[in-house]
Design an enzyme around this catalytic site. Structure first.
Site, PDB file in Angstrom:
ATOM      1  N   CYS A  82       0.746  -1.034  -0.022  1.00  0.00           N
ATOM      2  CA  CYS A  82      -0.219  -0.200   0.029  1.00  0.00           C
ATOM      3  C   CYS A  82       0.853   1.168   0.088  1.00  0.00           C
ATOM      4  O   CYS A  82       1.692   1.418  -0.759  1.00  0.00           O
ATOM      5  CB  CYS A  82      -1.097   0.018   1.199  1.00  0.00           C
ATOM      6  SG  CYS A  82      -2.339   1.204   0.911  1.00  0.00           S
ATOM      7  N   HIS A 196      -3.825  -4.665  -0.762  1.00  0.00           N
ATOM      8  CA  HIS A 196      -3.591  -5.259   0.527  1.00  0.00           C
ATOM      9  C   HIS A 196      -3.382  -6.928   0.290  1.00  0.00           C
ATOM     10  O   HIS A 196      -4.573  -7.515   0.421  1.00  0.00           O
ATOM     11  CB  HIS A 196      -4.368  -5.083   1.623  1.00  0.00           C
ATOM     12  CG  HIS A 196      -4.301  -3.399   1.959  1.00  0.00           C
ATOM     13  ND1 HIS A 196      -3.191  -3.211   2.970  1.00  0.00           N
ATOM     14  CD2 HIS A 196      -4.848  -2.534   1.619  1.00  0.00           C
ATOM     15  CE1 HIS A 196      -3.350  -2.045   3.089  1.00  0.00           C
ATOM     16  NE2 HIS A 196      -4.249  -1.340   2.352  1.00  0.00           N
ATOM     17  N   GLU A 198      -2.619  -9.166   2.350  1.00  0.00           N
ATOM     18  CA  GLU A 198      -3.342  -9.587   3.529  1.00  0.00           C
ATOM     19  C   GLU A 198      -4.769  -9.480   3.743  1.00  0.00           C
ATOM     20  O   GLU A 198      -5.231 -10.374   4.770  1.00  0.00           O
ATOM     21  CB  GLU A 198      -2.644  -9.000   4.764  1.00  0.00           C
ATOM     22  CG  GLU A 198      -3.104  -7.690   5.164  1.00  0.00           C
ATOM     23  CD  GLU A 198      -2.652  -6.586   4.458  1.00  0.00           C
ATOM     24  OE1 GLU A 198      -2.860  -5.357   4.765  1.00  0.00           O
ATOM     25  OE2 GLU A 198      -1.879  -6.812   3.425  1.00  0.00           O
TER      26      GLU A 198
END
Length: 218
Positions: A82, A196, A198
């Site tokens: 990011c 992202h 994750e």
């Protein structure tokens, strides 16, 4: 063999969720802002959320600029996530001009407030968008996107986008209502994702596993 990754702790970013995602990939994730630990890391992750200038300011305040740049110079794998990807650029234009790490020539600019056809659209860009190859010659083999099918979706939350001066640094793009967004960058041993991983389900975990498989760049 268990892979180890150090997530740079400079008070900014989804630190715990990034660590948990790597742990879900059977890696050992260490969270640290200690320059000695950064230097000793097997591979390095620079997360980031919020404003470009604030993130860069925290790196400077904590004297982490040189340790990170020295690590990048070692050839070992580095991943920016990011704003961590945006900071790889030379200049960020969010709330004024701010100097970045300068790994990738170019600027981080605001996503236009209109679609490609000129009608207004929502900023920030939030949600799932498909990853595409920037051009027909883009090769994802041996990168964090190896084995990812073009069109796979990842989760984005951002108002600014990296614009490299050379498209060769673009590893993946996405389309936001006719606006070209840099979804992933690569410069030698350094990779970055605007999305992202994750928060991007199995596709995101595959990308993190690919990062864990990268070796020292020659």
């Amino acid at each position: 063999m268990t892979k180890h990754v150090l997530v740079v702790d400079y008070g900014v970013g989804n630190l715990l969720s990034v660590c948990r995602a790597f742990e879900a990939c059977n890696a050992v994730a260490e969270l640290s802002g200690n320059p000695a630990r950064i230097a000793a890391a097997e591979r390095l992750v620079v997360p980031g959320v919020g404003a470009f200038g604030d993130c860069m300011g925290e790196l400077r305040k904590r004297d982490l600029m040189k340790p990170i740049m020295d690590y990048i110079g070692s050839g070992a794998p580095v991943l920016g996530i990011c704003v961590g990807m945006q900071m790889l650029m030379q200049i960020g234009e969010e709330f004024g001009e701010h100097e970045g790490l300068g790994v990738v020539p170019g600027r981080v600019r605001a996503i236009p407030g209109t679609r490609g056809d000129g009608t207004p659209h929502k900023i920030p860009h939030i949600g799932w968008s498909a990853l595409d190859k920037p051009n027909v010659n883009t090769n994802w083999e041996g990168t964090i996107l190896e084995g990812i099918a073009p069109g796979s979706t990842c989760y984005f939350v951002h108002s600014f986008t990296a614009e490299p001066t050379n498209d060769g640094y673009r590893l993946a793009d996405c389309d936001y209502h006719g606006r070209r967004i840099s979804a992933a960058l690569r410069a030698g041993n350094v990779s970055g994702t605007q999305f992202h991983p994750e928060k991007s389900g199995e596709t995101g975990l595959r990308i993190l596993r690919n990062f864990l498989a990268l070796e020292v760049y020659p």
